[in-house]
Design a protein around this motif. Structure first.
Motif, PDB file in Angstrom:
ATOM      1  N   MET A 183     -54.120 -21.149  -5.000  1.00 49.55           N
ATOM      2  CA  MET A 183     -53.290 -22.686  -4.120  1.00 49.55           C
ATOM      3  C   MET A 183     -52.626 -23.236  -4.959  1.00 49.55           C
ATOM      4  O   MET A 183     -51.329 -23.904  -4.879  1.00 49.55           O
ATOM      5  N   ASP A 184     -53.216 -23.103  -6.668  1.00 50.73           N
ATOM      6  CA  ASP A 184     -52.596 -24.228  -7.593  1.00 50.73           C
ATOM      7  C   ASP A 184     -50.729 -23.244  -8.353  1.00 50.73           C
ATOM      8  O   ASP A 184     -50.019 -23.838  -8.194  1.00 50.73           O
ATOM      9  N   ALA A 185     -50.610 -21.761  -7.923  1.00 52.99           N
ATOM     10  CA  ALA A 185     -49.430 -21.806  -7.813  1.00 52.99           C
ATOM     11  C   ALA A 185     -48.671 -21.052  -7.578  1.00 52.99           C
ATOM     12  O   ALA A 185     -47.572 -21.091  -7.271  1.00 52.99           O
ATOM     13  N   GLY A 186     -48.913 -21.868  -6.019  1.00 54.98           N
ATOM     14  CA  GLY A 186     -47.880 -21.701  -4.903  1.00 54.98           C
ATOM     15  C   GLY A 186     -48.708 -20.420  -3.520  1.00 54.98           C
ATOM     16  O   GLY A 186     -47.254 -20.127  -3.010  1.00 54.98           O
ATOM     17  N   LEU A 187     -49.675 -20.654  -3.264  1.00 59.36           N
ATOM     18  CA  LEU A 187     -49.536 -19.844  -2.151  1.00 59.36           C
ATOM     19  C   LEU A 187     -49.129 -19.678  -1.050  1.00 59.36           C
ATOM     20  O   LEU A 187     -49.052 -19.529  -0.236  1.00 59.36           O
ATOM     21  N   LEU A 201     -45.762 -12.090  -0.539  1.00 61.04           N
ATOM     22  CA  LEU A 201     -46.945 -12.360  -1.022  1.00 61.04           C
ATOM     23  C   LEU A 201     -47.396 -12.151  -2.039  1.00 61.04           C
ATOM     24  O   LEU A 201     -48.628 -10.894  -2.517  1.00 61.04           O
ATOM     25  N   ASP A 202     -46.789 -12.693  -3.376  1.00 59.02           N
ATOM     26  CA  ASP A 202     -47.195 -12.091  -4.911  1.00 59.02           C
ATOM     27  C   ASP A 202     -47.937 -12.316  -5.780  1.00 59.02           C
ATOM     28  O   ASP A 202     -48.941 -12.268  -5.482  1.00 59.02           O
ATOM     29  N   VAL A 207     -47.190 -18.547   2.119  1.00 65.39           N
ATOM     30  CA  VAL A 207     -48.011 -17.850   3.515  1.00 65.39           C
ATOM     31  C   VAL A 207     -46.441 -19.266   4.539  1.00 65.39           C
ATOM     32  O   VAL A 207     -46.382 -18.075   5.849  1.00 65.39           O
ATOM     33  N   CYS A 208     -45.829 -19.843   3.847  1.00 66.83           N
ATOM     34  CA  CYS A 208     -45.612 -20.549   4.928  1.00 66.83           C
ATOM     35  C   CYS A 208     -43.724 -19.775   5.136  1.00 66.83           C
ATOM     36  O   CYS A 208     -43.683 -20.097   5.953  1.00 66.83           O
ATOM     37  N   ASP A 209     -43.743 -19.810   3.862  1.00 69.72           N
ATOM     38  CA  ASP A 209     -42.442 -18.231   4.366  1.00 69.72           C
ATOM     39  C   ASP A 209     -42.684 -17.664   5.362  1.00 69.72           C
ATOM     40  O   ASP A 209     -41.693 -17.085   6.163  1.00 69.72           O
TER      41      ASP A 209
END
Length: 461
Positions: free
Chosen positions: A258-262, A75-76, A266-268
């Motif tokens: 959100m744009d950076a892959g949040l 969760l970086d 979280v899905c992972d």
């Protein structure tokens, strides 16, 4: 630069003790105590940025993170870890070092951080502790944990070999009932569902025989939470800004996340049976997306293309899913803004009640101004001046004279119940006063008064 204690620049007046004797003002910090700089502030205030900037002015700066979520691997983006290129070659410690499934307590942080700080000092470096988890920092620099206080509690020991208190019982509800039998005052202080603290209270009693409620009385309580009793000579920098400015920045930062892959992050780690009260899943921004992922992944099971990515999730056309995603993002922003308020309240309390001399630096203009030099002028330069003075003679970091005397004698155990706020339980006079002054409480009280006034005419008729 504003300071919580305006009198810090003048010699403090002699303190009069409870026995009527006049005690000398606090002595300057001992030269033998190792010096550390501690950068504090609410989330989004710019603590990490300031720490890296200090390295351009002081040799040997190494950053020790004091963030309860950044210490975990993963969760970086969500936890806003400093990217490698923004660290600018400054060594960073306690980032992404703990398994995300385990519990990492204040005691764990202290036990990890102290050896790292000592190694930095042995190299001739300057440790800079950075983080918004104020309980971590308090555990590091002050007698804050029950273990610390228990060392001074020999007079409170009830027996040489306390045993037979039922610690082997796995029933969490039974643990609270057992605590009530042992120390009903301590049990009244905490919530029945605070299983971590219940366990610590019982362990403390098992190992020392000391009643937890006794820890907040006498000599041990006078030291509790005060940085003046630290093994370190601390310089506290508080990066702050106008609350509305912080709120706006938090909202913008969530959008950038959100744009950076949040969502990918979280899905992972998403688990429909996961527990959100331990490890990395406690992070703000995980639980908020539970309902969205529960429905989204269920529907993906029936699709031929089961690949998921932030791009596909953000561009979902299903109205129900889109609504749930929007609600999750909104809740993430709301909960982060609430965190900002809790952190700021805690910092005010550390200054007012525990005597921490927090050098507050107002970064509001730096947030609002678009010129490149604003951050350096408004934040970095004032902090550099404070640290230079601290390293030269340490006089900038004497205990704040605004602190309440006898924090340990304050009433902290009484339980209050607010009828207007759905019987919310508050513990201690400080919590109760903070609650009473809150906007939400005052609105509920006003509505309750209006409701009662409307009922009176009908009752009289």
């Amino acid at each position: 630069m504003a300071h919580p204690a305006d009198s810090a620049s003048t010699p403090p007046a002699p303190n009069v003790g409870e026995d009527g004797a006049i005690h000398s003002p606090p002595l300057p910090p001992q030269r033998g105590r190792p010096k550390v700089v501690i950068v504090m502030g609410a989330t989004g205030a710019g603590k990490s940025r300031l720490a890296v900037d200090l390295a351009a002015h002081f040799a040997g700066v190494e950053v020790v993170s004091a963030d309860s979520m950044q210490v975990y691997r993963g969760l970086d983006v969500l936890t806003n870890k400093v990217p490698l290129h923004e660290q600018k070659g400054v060594p960073h410690h306690l980032l992404s070092v703990i398994d995300p499934s385990v519990e990492f307590t204040c005691r764990d942080f202290r036990d990890h951080a102290v050896p790292i700080i000592q190694e930095i000092l042995d190299r001739g470096g300057l440790p800079v502790i950075v983080g918004g988890t104020n309980f971590y920092i308090q555990a590091l620099v002050s007698p804050f944990l029950f273990d610390d206080m228990a060392q001074d509690m020999q007079d409170c020991t009830l027996s040489d070999h306390p045993d037979g208190i039922g610690l082997t019982n796995d029933d969490e509800g039974g643990g609270y009932e057992r605590l009530k039998e042992i120390d009903h005052v301590a049990a009244q202080r905490i919530h029945p569902n605070d299983h971590r603290k219940i366990k610590r209270y019982l362990e403390l009693y098992a190992t020392t025989g000391a009643l937890p409620s006794n820890l907040f009385q006498g000599e041990a309580a006078k030291k509790w939470g005060r940085a003046s009793n630290s093994k370190f000579d601390c310089c506290f920098l508080w990066v702050d800004a106008d609350l509305q400015v912080l709120d706006n920045y938090v909202n913008q930062r969530v959008d950038c996340m959100m744009d950076a892959g949040l969502l990918d992050e979280v899905c992972d780690i998403y688990d429909p049976d996961g527990v959100y009260t331990q490890g990395l899943r406690q992070a703000i921004g995980v639980r908020e997306f539970d309902e969205f992922f529960r429905l989204y992944l269920t529907r993906k099971e029936s699709d031929n293309n089961k690949a998921t990515s932030s791009a596909t999730m953000l561009s979902v056309h299903d109205d129900q899913l889109k609504s749930m995603l929007d609600e999750a993002v909104s809740q993430l922003k709301t909960n982060t803004r609430r965190l900002v308020r809790r952190q700021r309240r805690r910092l005010h309390r550390l200054s007012k009640d525990f005597g921490w001399n927090l050098h507050r630096v107002d970064a509001t203009k730096a947030f609002c101004c678009t010129t490149g030099n604003s951050w350096n002028k408004e934040v970095v330069e004032p902090c550099v001046d404070v640290v230079k003075s601290f390293l030269a003679d340490g006089t900038t970091c004497s205990p704040s004279t605004n602190a309440s005397d006898g924090i340990g004698e304050r009433e902290v155990w009484t339980q209050y119940v607010c009828e207007a706020c759905d019987k919310r339980v508050l513990r201690g006079a400080h919590e109760w006063e903070q609650h009473r002054q809150g906007r939400g409480h005052r609105k509920r009280v006003q509505r309750l008064k209006q409701k009662r006034s409307q009922m009176r005419p009908s009752e009289s008729s």
